[in-house]
Motif scaffolding. Structure first.
Motif, PDB file in Angstrom:
ATOM      1  N   TYR A 121       5.429   3.919   1.401  1.00 46.17           N
ATOM      2  CA  TYR A 121       4.968   2.513   0.941  1.00 46.17           C
ATOM      3  C   TYR A 121       5.155   1.715   2.063  1.00 46.17           C
ATOM      4  CZ  TYR A 121       4.899   3.959  -3.750  1.00 46.17           C
ATOM      5  OH  TYR A 121       4.640   4.751  -5.011  1.00 46.17           O
ATOM      6  N   TYR A 122       4.007   1.161   2.256  1.00 45.37           N
ATOM      7  CA  TYR A 122       3.931  -0.051   3.358  1.00 45.37           C
ATOM      8  C   TYR A 122       3.657  -1.259   2.796  1.00 45.37           C
ATOM      9  CZ  TYR A 122       2.619   4.130   5.977  1.00 45.37           C
ATOM     10  OH  TYR A 122       2.672   5.279   6.737  1.00 45.37           O
TER      11      TYR A 122
ATOM     12  N   PHE B 105       0.988  -1.200   0.050  1.00 44.43           N
ATOM     13  CA  PHE B 105      -0.025  -0.195  -0.071  1.00 44.43           C
ATOM     14  C   PHE B 105       0.748   1.073  -0.016  1.00 44.43           C
ATOM     15  CE2 PHE B 105      -4.235  -1.745   0.823  1.00 44.43           C
ATOM     16  CZ  PHE B 105      -3.792  -2.954   1.260  1.00 44.43           C
ATOM     17  N   ARG B 106       0.222   2.343  -0.387  1.00 44.47           N
ATOM     18  CA  ARG B 106       1.137   3.620  -0.272  1.00 44.47           C
ATOM     19  C   ARG B 106       0.062   4.819   0.161  1.00 44.47           C
ATOM     20  NH1 ARG B 106       2.339   4.619  -6.778  1.00 44.47           N
ATOM     21  NH2 ARG B 106       0.043   5.254  -7.535  1.00 44.47           N
ATOM     22  N   GLN B 107       0.892   5.683   0.672  1.00 45.46           N
ATOM     23  CA  GLN B 107       0.202   6.951   1.260  1.00 45.46           C
ATOM     24  C   GLN B 107       0.864   8.108   0.704  1.00 45.46           C
ATOM     25  OE1 GLN B 107      -0.299   7.094   5.640  1.00 45.46           O
ATOM     26  NE2 GLN B 107      -1.981   8.829   5.274  1.00 45.46           N
TER      27      GLN B 107
ATOM     28  N   GLY C 177       6.635   1.248   6.959  1.00 41.95           N
ATOM     29  CA  GLY C 177       6.667   1.950   5.781  1.00 41.95           C
ATOM     30  C   GLY C 177       7.952   2.699   5.419  1.00 41.95           C
TER      31      GLY C 177
ATOM     32  N   GLN D  22      -5.154   9.366   1.723  1.00 42.71           N
ATOM     33  CA  GLN D  22      -5.053   8.303   2.442  1.00 42.71           C
ATOM     34  C   GLN D  22      -4.416   7.010   1.827  1.00 42.71           C
ATOM     35  OE1 GLN D  22      -9.585   7.609   2.774  1.00 42.71           O
ATOM     36  NE2 GLN D  22      -9.658   8.729   4.647  1.00 42.71           N
ATOM     37  N   ARG D  23      -4.125   6.208   2.648  1.00 45.69           N
ATOM     38  CA  ARG D  23      -3.258   4.952   2.197  1.00 45.69           C
ATOM     39  C   ARG D  23      -4.174   4.279   1.161  1.00 45.69           C
ATOM     40  NH1 ARG D  23      -0.984   1.363   6.908  1.00 45.69           N
ATOM     41  NH2 ARG D  23      -0.419   3.501   7.509  1.00 45.69           N
ATOM     42  N   THR D  24      -3.401   3.895   0.216  1.00 42.57           N
ATOM     43  CA  THR D  24      -4.169   3.289  -0.924  1.00 42.57           C
ATOM     44  C   THR D  24      -3.600   1.900  -1.078  1.00 42.57           C
ATOM     45  OG1 THR D  24      -3.194   4.506  -2.715  1.00 42.57           O
ATOM     46  CG2 THR D  24      -5.338   5.290  -1.828  1.00 42.57           C
TER      47      THR D  24
ATOM     48  N   TRP E 107       1.115  -4.541   9.480  1.00 40.23           N
ATOM     49  CA  TRP E 107       1.640  -3.634   8.858  1.00 40.23           C
ATOM     50  C   TRP E 107       3.061  -3.435   9.324  1.00 40.23           C
ATOM     51  CZ3 TRP E 107      -1.196  -1.230   4.993  1.00 40.23           C
ATOM     52  CH2 TRP E 107      -2.422  -1.653   4.990  1.00 40.23           C
TER      53      TRP E 107
ATOM     54  N   SER F 131      -7.818  -2.117   2.567  1.00 42.25           N
ATOM     55  CA  SER F 131      -6.879  -2.223   3.748  1.00 42.25           C
ATOM     56  C   SER F 131      -7.170  -2.912   4.786  1.00 42.25           C
ATOM     57  CB  SER F 131      -6.012  -0.814   4.063  1.00 42.25           C
ATOM     58  OG  SER F 131      -7.146  -0.055   4.418  1.00 42.25           O
TER      59      SER F 131
END
Length: 124
Positions: free
Chosen positions: A94-95, A37-39, A117, A44-46, A114, A108
């Motif tokens: 990036y997570y 995922f990325r923020q 990041g 918001q995180r997507t 998690w 998510s």
């Protein structure tokens, strides 16, 4: 609980490439579906990409399809995200995330664990 640690972020010029890595511990890695995922700044995180527990199924966000590749090495408990043809809109944190099941997912909220990041910055 699954412990996740991302690495590989950094500064890259537009058009360049980076490979992110995520090291996992705490549970049998081959039983976990994984995701990236990325923020992006101010957002918001997507979802970016996801891969099933044995790597047979992958799915990507439209914005990265054809440029990013998710992969895993279950023998090394590692998850990867190869990012090519980066652009400024890819800048963000990036997570990696783990699901305690074998199947892929996009939302998510369906991920259980998690990482902290890693920052990716793409300059024009």
């Amino acid at each position: 609980q699954v412990h996740l640690g991302e690495s590989g972020g950094g500064l890259v010029q537009a058009g360049g490439s980076l490979t992110l890595s995520c090291a996992a511990s705490g549970r049998t890695f081959s039983t976990l579906a994984m995701g990236w995922f990325r923020q992006l700044p101010g957002k918001q995180r997507t979802f970016v990409a996801t891969i099933s527990s044995y790597g047979g199924t992958t799915f990507y966000a439209d914005s990265v399809k054809g440029r990013f590749t998710i992969s895993r090495d279950n023998a090394k408990n590692m998850l990867y995200l190869q990012m090519n043809d980066l652009n400024v809109n890819d800048t963000g944190v990036y997570y990696c995330a783990a699901r305690r099941t074998s199947t892929i997912a996009v939302p998510s909220r369906l991920y259980d664990d998690w990482g902290q990041g890693t920052q990716v910055t793409v300059s024009s």
